[in-house]
Design a protein around this motif. Structure first.
Motif, PDB file in Angstrom:
ATOM      1  N   GLU A  52     -12.369  -4.885 -11.945  1.00 27.82           N
ATOM      2  CA  GLU A  52     -13.525  -5.392 -12.696  1.00 27.82           C
ATOM      3  C   GLU A  52     -14.218  -4.275 -13.474  1.00 27.82           C
ATOM      4  OE1 GLU A  52     -16.269  -7.519 -10.282  1.00 27.82           O
ATOM      5  OE2 GLU A  52     -14.829  -9.074  -9.715  1.00 27.82           O
ATOM      6  N   ARG A  53     -14.147  -3.052 -12.985  1.00 29.92           N
ATOM      7  CA  ARG A  53     -14.758  -1.908 -13.664  1.00 29.92           C
ATOM      8  C   ARG A  53     -13.932  -1.433 -14.863  1.00 29.92           C
ATOM      9  NH1 ARG A  53     -20.104  -1.201 -12.450  1.00 29.92           N
ATOM     10  NH2 ARG A  53     -20.467  -0.839 -10.226  1.00 29.92           N
ATOM     11  N   GLY A  54     -12.731  -1.956 -15.016  1.00 24.28           N
ATOM     12  CA  GLY A  54     -11.902  -1.541 -16.139  1.00 24.28           C
ATOM     13  C   GLY A  54     -10.663  -0.764 -15.766  1.00 24.28           C
ATOM     14  N   ALA A  55     -10.381  -0.616 -14.458  1.00 25.86           N
ATOM     15  CA  ALA A  55      -9.156   0.063 -14.044  1.00 25.86           C
ATOM     16  C   ALA A  55      -7.944  -0.783 -14.432  1.00 25.86           C
ATOM     17  CB  ALA A  55      -9.160   0.312 -12.543  1.00 25.86           C
ATOM     18  N   ARG A  56      -6.936  -0.137 -14.963  1.00 27.52           N
ATOM     19  CA  ARG A  56      -5.674  -0.802 -15.286  1.00 27.52           C
ATOM     20  C   ARG A  56      -4.517  -0.217 -14.505  1.00 27.52           C
ATOM     21  NH1 ARG A  56      -8.425  -3.979 -16.023  1.00 27.52           N
ATOM     22  NH2 ARG A  56      -9.112  -5.075 -17.895  1.00 27.52           N
ATOM     23  N   ILE A  57      -4.705   0.998 -13.982  1.00 21.49           N
ATOM     24  CA  ILE A  57      -3.681   1.654 -13.173  1.00 21.49           C
ATOM     25  C   ILE A  57      -4.324   2.063 -11.857  1.00 21.49           C
ATOM     26  CG2 ILE A  57      -2.020   3.535 -13.029  1.00 21.49           C
ATOM     27  CD1 ILE A  57      -2.344   3.753 -16.144  1.00 21.49           C
ATOM     28  N   LEU A  58      -3.768   1.591 -10.751  1.00 21.48           N
ATOM     29  CA  LEU A  58      -4.271   1.935  -9.426  1.00 21.48           C
ATOM     30  C   LEU A  58      -3.110   2.406  -8.563  1.00 21.48           C
ATOM     31  CD1 LEU A  58      -6.683  -1.067  -8.696  1.00 21.48           C
ATOM     32  CD2 LEU A  58      -7.324   1.256  -9.412  1.00 21.48           C
ATOM     33  N   GLY A  59      -3.365   3.413  -7.768  1.00 21.25           N
ATOM     34  CA  GLY A  59      -2.365   3.917  -6.839  1.00 21.25           C
ATOM     35  C   GLY A  59      -3.067   4.651  -5.717  1.00 21.25           C
ATOM     36  N   GLY A  60      -2.330   5.548  -5.071  1.00 20.79           N
ATOM     37  CA  GLY A  60      -2.893   6.304  -3.964  1.00 20.79           C
ATOM     38  C   GLY A  60      -2.591   7.776  -4.104  1.00 20.79           C
ATOM     39  N   CYS A  61      -3.444   8.600  -3.494  1.00 21.63           N
ATOM     40  CA  CYS A  61      -3.218  10.036  -3.464  1.00 21.63           C
ATOM     41  C   CYS A  61      -2.994  10.438  -2.000  1.00 21.63           C
ATOM     42  CB  CYS A  61      -4.382  10.774  -4.132  1.00 21.63           C
ATOM     43  SG  CYS A  61      -3.943  12.402  -4.797  1.00 21.63           S
ATOM     44  N   CYS A  62      -3.547  11.550  -1.573  1.00 19.14           N
ATOM     45  CA  CYS A  62      -3.207  12.123  -0.275  1.00 19.14           C
ATOM     46  C   CYS A  62      -3.401  11.128   0.878  1.00 19.14           C
ATOM     47  CB  CYS A  62      -4.060  13.354  -0.014  1.00 19.14           C
ATOM     48  SG  CYS A  62      -3.748  14.700  -1.154  1.00 19.14           S
ATOM     49  N   ARG A  63      -2.425  11.147   1.777  1.00 22.39           N
ATOM     50  CA  ARG A  63      -2.424  10.363   3.020  1.00 22.39           C
ATOM     51  C   ARG A  63      -2.166   8.880   2.800  1.00 22.39           C
ATOM     52  NH1 ARG A  63      -2.532  13.944   7.417  1.00 22.39           N
ATOM     53  NH2 ARG A  63      -3.956  12.689   8.651  1.00 22.39           N
ATOM     54  N   THR A  64      -1.831   8.479   1.596  1.00 21.70           N
ATOM     55  CA  THR A  64      -1.422   7.089   1.371  1.00 21.70           C
ATOM     56  C   THR A  64       0.099   7.005   1.451  1.00 21.70           C
ATOM     57  OG1 THR A  64      -1.372   7.344  -1.045  1.00 21.70           O
ATOM     58  CG2 THR A  64      -3.442   6.597  -0.046  1.00 21.70           C
ATOM     59  N   THR A  65       0.614   5.804   1.653  1.00 22.21           N
ATOM     60  CA  THR A  65       2.019   5.594   1.974  1.00 22.21           C
ATOM     61  C   THR A  65       2.584   4.423   1.170  1.00 22.21           C
ATOM     62  OG1 THR A  65       1.579   3.992   3.713  1.00 22.21           O
ATOM     63  CG2 THR A  65       1.508   6.332   4.351  1.00 22.21           C
ATOM     64  N   PRO A  66       3.903   4.236   1.210  1.00 19.03           N
ATOM     65  CA  PRO A  66       4.475   3.039   0.591  1.00 19.03           C
ATOM     66  C   PRO A  66       3.877   1.742   1.126  1.00 19.03           C
ATOM     67  CG  PRO A  66       6.215   4.627   0.977  1.00 19.03           C
ATOM     68  CD  PRO A  66       4.977   5.185   1.629  1.00 19.03           C
ATOM     69  N   ALA A  67       3.504   1.718   2.385  1.00 25.33           N
ATOM     70  CA  ALA A  67       2.883   0.506   2.933  1.00 25.33           C
ATOM     71  C   ALA A  67       1.552   0.221   2.241  1.00 25.33           C
ATOM     72  CB  ALA A  67       2.678   0.660   4.438  1.00 25.33           C
ATOM     73  N   ASP A  68       0.777   1.261   1.952  1.00 24.29           N
ATOM     74  CA  ASP A  68      -0.489   1.073   1.230  1.00 24.29           C
ATOM     75  C   ASP A  68      -0.232   0.532  -0.172  1.00 24.29           C
ATOM     76  OD1 ASP A  68      -2.345   2.117   3.211  1.00 24.29           O
ATOM     77  OD2 ASP A  68      -1.506   4.088   2.778  1.00 24.29           O
ATOM     78  N   ILE A  69       0.785   1.056  -0.835  1.00 26.07           N
ATOM     79  CA  ILE A  69       1.096   0.606  -2.193  1.00 26.07           C
ATOM     80  C   ILE A  69       1.628  -0.826  -2.165  1.00 26.07           C
ATOM     81  CG2 ILE A  69       2.499   1.038  -4.240  1.00 26.07           C
ATOM     82  CD1 ILE A  69       0.160   3.037  -3.697  1.00 26.07           C
ATOM     83  N   ALA A  70       2.400  -1.154  -1.150  1.00 25.80           N
ATOM     84  CA  ALA A  70       2.891  -2.531  -1.045  1.00 25.80           C
ATOM     85  C   ALA A  70       1.743  -3.529  -0.908  1.00 25.80           C
ATOM     86  CB  ALA A  70       3.855  -2.649   0.136  1.00 25.80           C
ATOM     87  N   ARG A  71       0.724  -3.164  -0.132  1.00 29.15           N
ATOM     88  CA  ARG A  71      -0.444  -4.054   0.002  1.00 29.15           C
ATOM     89  C   ARG A  71      -1.223  -4.097  -1.311  1.00 29.15           C
ATOM     90  NH1 ARG A  71      -0.123  -2.047   5.422  1.00 29.15           N
ATOM     91  NH2 ARG A  71      -1.251  -0.133   4.892  1.00 29.15           N
ATOM     92  N   LEU A  72      -1.344  -2.964  -1.968  1.00 29.98           N
ATOM     93  CA  LEU A  72      -2.052  -2.915  -3.253  1.00 29.98           C
ATOM     94  C   LEU A  72      -1.333  -3.771  -4.299  1.00 29.98           C
ATOM     95  CD1 LEU A  72      -4.244  -1.513  -5.068  1.00 29.98           C
ATOM     96  CD2 LEU A  72      -2.538   0.281  -5.481  1.00 29.98           C
ATOM     97  N   ALA A  73       0.003  -3.709  -4.304  1.00 28.82           N
ATOM     98  CA  ALA A  73       0.797  -4.435  -5.300  1.00 28.82           C
ATOM     99  C   ALA A  73       1.059  -5.878  -4.913  1.00 28.82           C
ATOM    100  CB  ALA A  73       2.129  -3.708  -5.510  1.00 28.82           C
ATOM    101  N   GLY A  74       0.539  -6.302  -3.765  1.00 29.13           N
ATOM    102  CA  GLY A  74       0.714  -7.672  -3.327  1.00 29.13           C
ATOM    103  C   GLY A  74       2.098  -7.983  -2.802  1.00 29.13           C
TER     104      GLY A  74
END
Length: 317
Positions: free
Chosen positions: A293-315
């Motif tokens: 809603e703030r205008g982000a078009r690209i979201l991901g993770g940095c330190c201590r994030t994992t493929p599991a976090d990205i899978a939840r983020l990407a649905g």
């Protein structure tokens, strides 16, 4: 390498794009010892196949952007290990080739998954110092010195065929200005993402409003945002940027823990990483709706994030 994919065109489509998460965290999980000034770039020398595996795992998790293992892969850093300039350039190019191989392998099994992009990671001078300076920005170089430091790696990444450059964890406006000049020379898309002192200021104290004014309307700058920050600082930072630029925004925060550069350890944030607006979201996926809603078009993770976090983020989980 395939022809470059335009990051600018991708973000203009006004849809959410998932970037990858932490590389170093996954390499450590695979047994790599990264307690070294080269950090994840050390694995380019020792076990490069593990880097390809991590990229492939992030594609499988739903990421559409792979960030190369070149954050601390600089000719100057390799020189301290007795590695000559040409071999250093070859190692930077290797970081691109590993990401491309992972992309090709994934697309061979999932031909309709594209487009998948490769971001050439350009960490700040402070990352080369390996003393936590990328979270303080308390170093002073002339514009020429900044450009001399970054030029070789950037040229190697572009020559190797990255789709765009990710100038990331930048703590300093002066360094961003130098990188902007180098980016113009190459004419390749880029994003600029910054480390933060507070929700409205980068690490050297420069207001995000000034950062936005610097980058707004610049050719080939496709997005601006923050990375390697607590979850709770993302929302106020995006709000501060959006007030001064129409550029698409990018955010890839840490998992929610905080890093102590003195002890080089991670611990739970005492304030939950809360920004001015209150408590921090519990995860990347929890924060994503508000950040979009703030205008982000690209979201991901940095330190201590994992493929599991990205899978939840990407649905996908």
């Amino acid at each position: 390498m395939a022809p470059r994919i335009s990051l600018s065109r991708l973000v203009e489509e006004d849809v959410f794009t998932a970037a990858d998460g932490a590389l170093a965290t996954e390499l450590e999980a695979r047994g790599c010892d990264l307690n070294d000034p080269l950090w994840s770039a050390k694995v380019l020398l020792e076990k490069p196949e593990l880097i390809r595996e991590v990229h492939r795992d992030y594609f499988a998790a739903g990421a559409t952007i792979a960030t190369t293992a070149s954050y601390q892969a600089t000719p100057q850093g390799f020189a301290a290990r007795g590695i000559g300039e040409q071999e250093a350039v070859d190692l930077v190019a290797l970081s691109v080739r590993l990401a491309d191989e992972a992309r090709r392998e994934y697309l061979a099994d999932h031909p309709h998954a594209g487009p998948l992009l490769i971001a050439g990671s350009v960490g700040p001078y402070g990352a080369y110092l390996a003393d936590g300076s990328e979270y303080r920005g308390d170093y002073a170089l002339t514009p020429g010195e900044f450009e001399d430091f970054h030029a070789g790696r950037i040229a190697a990444l572009v020559k190797a065929g990255v789709d765009f450059l990710a100038f990331e964890t930048l703590p300093s406006l002066a360094e961003a200005e130098a990188l902007l000049a180098l980016g113009r020379e190459h004419g390749v898309d880029s994003w600029f993402s910054f480390s933060l002192r507070a929700g409205d200021r980068i690490s050297d104290g420069t207001p995000l409003a000034e950062v936005a004014r610097l980058l707004d309307g610049q050719p080939h700058v496709a997005a601006v945002g923050v990375n390697c920050v607590p979850l709770g600082l993302v929302d106020p930072a995006l709000a501060a940027l959006r007030a001064h630029t129409d550029l698409p925004l990018v955010a890839y925060p840490n998992s929610g823990e905080t890093y102590d550069p003195g002890t080089k350890t991670w611990g739970q944030a005492t304030d939950g990483g809360a920004g001015a607006g209150g408590g921090a979201p519990a995860s990347l996926a929890a924060g994503a709706p508000g950040w979009l809603e703030r205008g982000a078009r690209i979201l991901g993770g940095c330190c201590r994030t994992t493929p599991a976090d990205i899978a939840r983020l990407a649905g996908k989980a």
